[in-house]
Design an enzyme around this catalytic site. Structure first.
Site, short mmCIF file in Angstrom:
data_model
loop_
_atom_site.label_atom_id
_atom_site.label_comp_id
_atom_site.label_asym_id
_atom_site.label_seq_id
_atom_site.Cartn_x
_atom_site.Cartn_y
_atom_site.Cartn_z
N GLY A 1 -1.39 -2.53 2.71
CA GLY A 1 -1.24 -1.98 4.04
C GLY A 1 -0.35 -0.76 4.10
N ASP B 1 -4.02 0.69 -6.03
CA ASP B 1 -4.25 0.68 -4.58
C ASP B 1 -4.56 2.09 -4.07
OD1 ASP B 1 -3.19 -1.75 -5.21
OD2 ASP B 1 -1.63 -1.73 -3.69
#
Length: 338
Positions: free
Chosen positions: A119, A164
């Site tokens: 996130g 990521d």
């Protein structure tokens, strides 16, 4: 008024993580089910608008304590501030001129917090995309993941690897090779080899995540990094093994060998478990999914798992069993055509 709106999506490590921070190989996918969105428009000053996760007013001390447990001490403001600072310094180093107009910027996100779905980096990627468009600056795509990681490591002290950031910048499904032998420098930043894979190669895949039980990525990774840097044979050898699993996973995807891929996913978790001290609830998530006949491994740092299921009957069983232990199960949306 021109409004710039950019999104970056959650991600899940299909196989190979966490070897990305240890010169290994990984395959990851984006989850278009969840995103961080940043909106930027011209303003008379540089104004960063507070979001819900940045609140400083609470109903009680118990409400404050609960908020910190769920969201940590900082929201997304630090991510945006750090990205802007790093962007300005990068442009100065690369002699890229920036105009003198100011902007207002705000963010929102629906990515589940602290379950390893990236996130924080999604907010940074979305912010970077807004800044590039506003200033008319184009940072090469292969450089952007390293830029985003350096925002986290150098500015904020957040541990992690490139995985990521690579898949969030490239989107879809990406095979990444972080071997030192393919390391190269572009625009002053270190890059590796990134290969886009067709998401249509994916067999039926699920994601399960547990919102109530989680821990920050920083806490999950730090101990292993120290053991690796000290050259502990078990950790070093296991990271190499996990990287090889990603290479085999790429071949399984390209040849359509679903059974092989599923087996590799299970091996990935087993290898990871051999060097990490895992919480019982994390192990329970994996074992519950496997008891339904699905493969399972962590999608990131813990709190979410990913695996292959056989058919709709298995998926419904999986969803019900995972719900019994407090986990939500979804089918990931990886590409726009989905």
């Amino acid at each position: 008024m021109i409004i710039i709106r950019k999104r970056a999506y959650a991600r899940a490590g299909l196989i190979g993580n966490p070897s990305d921070g240890y010169n290994g190989k990984t395959i990851s996918i984006v989850l278009r089910n969840f995103w961080g969105e940043v909106v930027l428009y011209e303003w008379d000053s540089v104004d960063i608008v507070l979001a819900q996760n940045d609140r400083a007013r609470f109903r009680s001390v118990f409400d404050l304590a609960k908020d910190v447990r769920l969201h940590g001490y900082y929201g997304g403001i630090r991510l945006i501030k750090a990205t802007i600072k790093h962007f300005v310094e990068y442009c100065q180093q690369q002699a890229l001129p920036l105009h003198d107009r100011n902007f207002s910027i705000r963010y929102e996100t629906n990515i589940p917090r602290q379950v390893g779905l990236a996130g924080s980096s999604a907010i940074i990627v979305a912010t970077l995309r807004c800044l590039m468009e506003f200033y008319g600056v184009q940072i090469p795509l292969e450089v952007q993941p390293t830029f985003v990681l350096s925002v986290e490591t150098e500015e904020l002290g957040i541990s992690g690897g490139l995985q990521d950031r690579v898949v969030q910048c490239y989107e879809g499904m990406v095979y990444m090779d972080f071997d030192k032998r393919v390391e190269h420098v572009v625009s002053g930043l270190t890059c590796y080899n990134y290969e886009r894979l067709d998401p249509a190669l994916l067999p039926p895949v699920y994601i399960s995540y547990h919102n109530a039980l989680s821990e920050p990525t920083e806490a999950f990774h730090n101990d292993i990094r120290g053991r690796y840097d000290c050259g502990e044979p078990l950790v070093v050898d296991t990271m190499k093994q996990i990287g090889r699993l990603a290479e085999q996973g790429r071949n399984a995807l390209l040849t359509g060998d679903v059974q092989k891929l599923s087996s590799l996913i299970d091996k990935n978790f087993n290898a990871r478990r051999s060097i990490y001290s895992l919480s019982p609830w994390q192990i329970n998530m994996v074992e519950t999914a496997r008891a339904c006949g699905a493969s399972a491994k962590f999608a990131g740092s813990g709190g979410a798992i990913i695996g292959v299921y056989r058919d709709e009957t298995m998926f419904e069983t999986l969803r019900a069993r995972m719900a019994e232990i407090g986990s939500r199960t979804i089918k990931p949306v990886v590409s726009r055509k989905d």
